[in-house]
Design a protein around this motif. Structure first.
Motif, PDB file in Angstrom:
ATOM      1  N   LEU A  59       0.843  -1.200   0.000  1.00 18.47           N
ATOM      2  CA  LEU A  59       0.000   0.000   0.000  1.00 18.47           C
ATOM      3  C   LEU A  59       0.872   1.242   0.000  1.00 18.47           C
ATOM      4  CD1 LEU A  59      -2.742  -0.769   2.694  1.00 18.47           C
ATOM      5  CD2 LEU A  59      -3.079  -0.688   0.225  1.00 18.47           C
ATOM      6  N   PRO A  60       0.439   2.328  -0.633  1.00 18.58           N
ATOM      7  CA  PRO A  60       1.172   3.590  -0.502  1.00 18.58           C
ATOM      8  C   PRO A  60       1.178   4.042   0.952  1.00 18.58           C
ATOM      9  CG  PRO A  60      -0.427   3.703  -2.308  1.00 18.58           C
ATOM     10  CD  PRO A  60      -0.729   2.449  -1.538  1.00 18.58           C
ATOM     11  N   ASN A  61       2.351   4.343   1.479  1.00 18.72           N
ATOM     12  CA  ASN A  61       2.432   4.787   2.874  1.00 18.72           C
ATOM     13  C   ASN A  61       1.650   6.065   3.121  1.00 18.72           C
ATOM     14  OD1 ASN A  61       4.111   2.661   3.742  1.00 18.72           O
ATOM     15  ND2 ASN A  61       5.909   3.697   2.921  1.00 18.72           N
ATOM     16  N   THR A  62       1.494   6.866   2.073  1.00 16.70           N
ATOM     17  CA  THR A  62       0.830   8.159   2.226  1.00 16.70           C
ATOM     18  C   THR A  62      -0.667   8.037   2.509  1.00 16.70           C
ATOM     19  OG1 THR A  62       0.770   8.219  -0.201  1.00 16.70           O
ATOM     20  CG2 THR A  62       2.469   9.526   0.886  1.00 16.70           C
ATOM     21  N   ILE A  63      -1.213   6.825   2.382  1.00 11.50           N
ATOM     22  CA  ILE A  63      -2.602   6.622   2.793  1.00 11.50           C
ATOM     23  C   ILE A  63      -2.757   6.991   4.270  1.00 11.50           C
ATOM     24  CG2 ILE A  63      -4.323   4.824   3.301  1.00 11.50           C
ATOM     25  CD1 ILE A  63      -3.625   3.508   0.692  1.00 11.50           C
ATOM     26  N   GLY A  64      -1.681   6.829   5.025  1.00 16.81           N
ATOM     27  CA  GLY A  64      -1.699   7.163   6.442  1.00 16.81           C
ATOM     28  C   GLY A  64      -1.961   8.625   6.724  1.00 16.81           C
ATOM     29  N   LEU A  65      -1.846   9.472   5.716  1.00 15.76           N
ATOM     30  CA  LEU A  65      -2.059  10.913   5.890  1.00 15.76           C
ATOM     31  C   LEU A  65      -3.433  11.376   5.421  1.00 15.76           C
ATOM     32  CD1 LEU A  65       1.414  12.206   4.659  1.00 15.76           C
ATOM     33  CD2 LEU A  65       0.637  12.017   7.021  1.00 15.76           C
ATOM     34  N   MET A  66      -4.254  10.449   4.926  1.00 15.60           N
ATOM     35  CA  MET A  66      -5.576  10.854   4.442  1.00 15.60           C
ATOM     36  C   MET A  66      -6.407  11.358   5.620  1.00 15.60           C
ATOM     37  SD  MET A  66      -6.219   7.913   1.549  1.00 15.60           S
ATOM     38  CE  MET A  66      -7.703   8.665   0.876  1.00 15.60           C
ATOM     39  N   PRO A  67      -6.827  12.618   5.582  1.00 15.87           N
ATOM     40  CA  PRO A  67      -7.313  13.296   6.794  1.00 15.87           C
ATOM     41  C   PRO A  67      -8.636  12.800   7.344  1.00 15.87           C
ATOM     42  CG  PRO A  67      -7.603  14.703   4.867  1.00 15.87           C
ATOM     43  CD  PRO A  67      -6.789  13.522   4.424  1.00 15.87           C
ATOM     44  N   HIS A  68      -9.505  12.230   6.507  1.00 18.13           N
ATOM     45  CA  HIS A  68     -10.848  11.873   6.977  1.00 18.13           C
ATOM     46  C   HIS A  68     -11.082  10.364   7.003  1.00 18.13           C
ATOM     47  CE1 HIS A  68     -11.960  16.085   6.885  1.00 18.13           C
ATOM     48  NE2 HIS A  68     -11.510  16.168   5.653  1.00 18.13           N
ATOM     49  N   LEU A  69     -10.083   9.580   6.680  1.00 20.54           N
ATOM     50  CA  LEU A  69     -10.255   8.133   6.593  1.00 20.54           C
ATOM     51  C   LEU A  69     -10.493   7.528   7.975  1.00 20.54           C
ATOM     52  CD1 LEU A  69     -10.315   5.968   4.412  1.00 20.54           C
ATOM     53  CD2 LEU A  69      -7.877   5.571   4.811  1.00 20.54           C
ATOM     54  N   GLN A  70     -11.673   6.970   8.166  1.00 17.41           N
ATOM     55  CA  GLN A  70     -12.057   6.380   9.453  1.00 17.41           C
ATOM     56  C   GLN A  70     -12.079   4.864   9.422  1.00 17.41           C
ATOM     57  OE1 GLN A  70     -15.718   8.150  10.974  1.00 17.41           O
ATOM     58  NE2 GLN A  70     -15.354   9.960   9.721  1.00 17.41           N
ATOM     59  N   SER A  71     -12.237   4.291   8.221  1.00 20.17           N
ATOM     60  CA  SER A  71     -12.316   2.837   8.097  1.00 20.17           C
ATOM     61  C   SER A  71     -11.493   2.390   6.898  1.00 20.17           C
ATOM     62  CB  SER A  71     -13.777   2.398   7.935  1.00 20.17           C
ATOM     63  OG  SER A  71     -13.849   1.000   7.693  1.00 20.17           O
ATOM     64  N   LEU A  72     -10.452   1.602   7.168  1.00 15.04           N
ATOM     65  CA  LEU A  72      -9.604   1.038   6.113  1.00 15.04           C
ATOM     66  C   LEU A  72      -9.567  -0.472   6.323  1.00 15.04           C
ATOM     67  CD1 LEU A  72      -7.581   1.203   3.758  1.00 15.04           C
ATOM     68  CD2 LEU A  72      -5.779   1.619   5.452  1.00 15.04           C
ATOM     69  N   LYS A  73     -10.124  -1.206   5.383  1.00 15.13           N
ATOM     70  CA  LYS A  73     -10.173  -2.665   5.491  1.00 15.13           C
ATOM     71  C   LYS A  73      -9.261  -3.288   4.443  1.00 15.13           C
ATOM     72  CE  LYS A  73     -14.873  -2.714   7.356  1.00 15.13           C
ATOM     73  NZ  LYS A  73     -16.259  -3.233   7.197  1.00 15.13           N
ATOM     74  N   ILE A  74      -8.284  -4.075   4.900  1.00 18.20           N
ATOM     75  CA  ILE A  74      -7.270  -4.623   3.978  1.00 18.20           C
ATOM     76  C   ILE A  74      -6.998  -6.104   4.242  1.00 18.20           C
ATOM     77  CG2 ILE A  74      -6.120  -2.425   3.526  1.00 18.20           C
ATOM     78  CD1 ILE A  74      -4.106  -3.105   5.693  1.00 18.20           C
ATOM     79  N   GLU A  75      -7.866  -6.756   5.013  1.00 18.87           N
ATOM     80  CA  GLU A  75      -7.670  -8.178   5.269  1.00 18.87           C
ATOM     81  C   GLU A  75      -7.757  -8.981   3.963  1.00 18.87           C
ATOM     82  OE1 GLU A  75      -9.925  -6.288   6.698  1.00 18.87           O
ATOM     83  OE2 GLU A  75      -9.722  -6.368   8.877  1.00 18.87           O
ATOM     84  N   GLY A  76      -7.126 -10.145   3.957  1.00 18.47           N
ATOM     85  CA  GLY A  76      -7.232 -11.035   2.810  1.00 18.47           C
ATOM     86  C   GLY A  76      -6.429 -10.604   1.608  1.00 18.47           C
ATOM     87  N   ASN A  77      -5.294  -9.908   1.844  1.00 23.47           N
ATOM     88  CA  ASN A  77      -4.387  -9.533   0.765  1.00 23.47           C
ATOM     89  C   ASN A  77      -3.025 -10.189   0.996  1.00 23.47           C
ATOM     90  OD1 ASN A  77      -5.614  -7.438  -1.203  1.00 23.47           O
ATOM     91  ND2 ASN A  77      -6.360  -6.767   0.790  1.00 23.47           N
ATOM     92  N   LYS A  78      -2.061  -9.824   0.191  1.00 21.73           N
ATOM     93  CA  LYS A  78      -0.718 -10.421   0.289  1.00 21.73           C
ATOM     94  C   LYS A  78       0.294  -9.397   0.799  1.00 21.73           C
ATOM     95  CE  LYS A  78      -1.799 -13.338  -3.722  1.00 21.73           C
ATOM     96  NZ  LYS A  78      -1.441 -13.658  -5.141  1.00 21.73           N
ATOM     97  N   LEU A  79      -0.162  -8.547   1.685  1.00 19.24           N
ATOM     98  CA  LEU A  79       0.659  -7.452   2.172  1.00 19.24           C
ATOM     99  C   LEU A  79       1.860  -7.961   2.952  1.00 19.24           C
ATOM    100  CD1 LEU A  79      -2.292  -5.209   3.291  1.00 19.24           C
ATOM    101  CD2 LEU A  79      -0.692  -4.668   1.451  1.00 19.24           C
TER     102      LEU A  79
END
Length: 334
Positions: A59-79
């Motif tokens: 994932l792009p690390n900059t997703i961590g700076l998205m100001p209004h993101l309250q729910s991020l679901k990433i289960e079931g990937n190959k991270l």
């Protein structure tokens, strides 16, 4: 709101991210997506992003700076860049992890696009925006201080998380004490702190503290009262020993001390931490590993690589925690 779940989508077009900047909900679960573009951060108003069950490896690390993101679901990937335990802990922990991983190059790119604020307009959020996620997020703002008025707004919003990582703080903002009664998570990593103030101990609900990548050589003795703390990150500092106060933090489950100058392992102190499950002492100056450390069988993760001791040998360290502990127990004199 856009729901594209259960299709055969393989990528997220950059044009999509550039043209739907007011999108609030994006569901892309159960597809075949392999790559999330950096431009996903253009969706600045996004509150929910569901990427469950795809083929994403990073994932792009900059997703961590998205100001209004309250729910991020990433289960079931190959991270590979995010540990499973972090994913299971939930959105705030994932976003914090991503922010901590932002590289210097990414920081420069963000600044070039004016995504990283400069001291001035719109740097400090008001109480209404802070109520989204109960977080005061001032990560990567090039700050050296925060006005009390900002913390007063945070108090009104009853924020439980304060993230001040990747700034230029040489001292902890005194206004932090205003939210002491609510705070459960505090991130001051990647700053220029040489010492921490006593008043941090007054944050008696703190469960997570990240002070990594600073210039700390010790901690205040008063931190012994921080018995609610579950995770303490002190890696990449100037420690030559584990501060005595740490052994009084009886609630600790995760203690990360790697990349310091620690010279010895105080087993008697560590034995007081009955809940400790993860201990990282990699890349220090430890010449001897006490065999008695092997009796700490509650440890699920023990990292000791990168130290000058001769025993246990590297081959033992490579076999993992259970093997290290068993080896050490075998060395305890009868």
């Amino acid at each position: 709101k856009v729901y594209f779940g259960n299709n055969f989508i393989k990528d997220i077009p950059i044009e999509f991210c550039e043209n739907l900047v007011h999108l609030k909900v994006l569901e892309l679960r159960d597809n075949q997506i392999e790559l999330v573009p950096n431009e996903i951060t253009n969706l600045a108003h996004l509150t929910k992003l569901d990427l469950t069950n795809n083929d994403i490896s990073e994932l792009p690390n900059t997703i961590g700076l998205m100001p209004h993101l309250q729910s991020l679901k990433i289960e079931g990937n190959k991270l590979k860049q995010i540990r499973p335990d972090i994913i299971h802990t939930g959105t705030n922990r994932i976003l914090r992890h991503l922010r901590e991983k932002i590289s210097d190059e990414e920081m420069q790119a963000i600044c070039g696009k004016n995504l990283a604020s400069r001291p001035g307009d719109n740097v400090f959020p008001d109480r209404y925006s802070m109520r989204n996620g109960n977080i005061l997020n001032l990560a990567l703002k090039n700050l050296s201080d925060v006005p009390d008025s900002c913390f007063e707004e945070a108090k009104e919003a009853k924020v439980t998380i304060v993230d001040l990582c990747k700034n230029k703080f040489t001292k902890v903002p005194e206004g932090l004490v205003l939210v002491a009664g609510y705070l459960t998570e505090l991130n001051l990593s990647v700053n220029q702190l040489k010492e921490l103030p006593d008043f941090v101990k007054d944050c008696n609900k703190l469960k997570f503290c990240d002070f990594s990548k600073n210039l700390l050589s010790t901690l205040p003795s008063s931190f012994v009262d921080m018995v609610s703390l579950r995770e303490l990150i002190l890696c990449n500092n100037k420690l030559t020993n584990v501060p005595d106060c740490v052994y009084g933090m009886v609630g600790l489950e995760i203690l990360l001390l790697n990349d310091n100058g620690i010279e010895e392992i105080n087993v008697e102190g560590l034995k007081k931490l009955k809940r400790l499950a993860s201990l990282n002492l990699c890349n220090n100056n430890i010449h001897h590993v006490p065999p008695e450390l092997g009796n700490m069988t509650q440890l699920r993760s023990l990292e000791l690589k990168g130290n000058p001791f001769r025993q246990p040998r590297y081959a033992i360290l490579e076999q993992g925690t259970d093997s290290i502990l068993a080896y050490l127990r075998d060395k305890i004199p009868l």
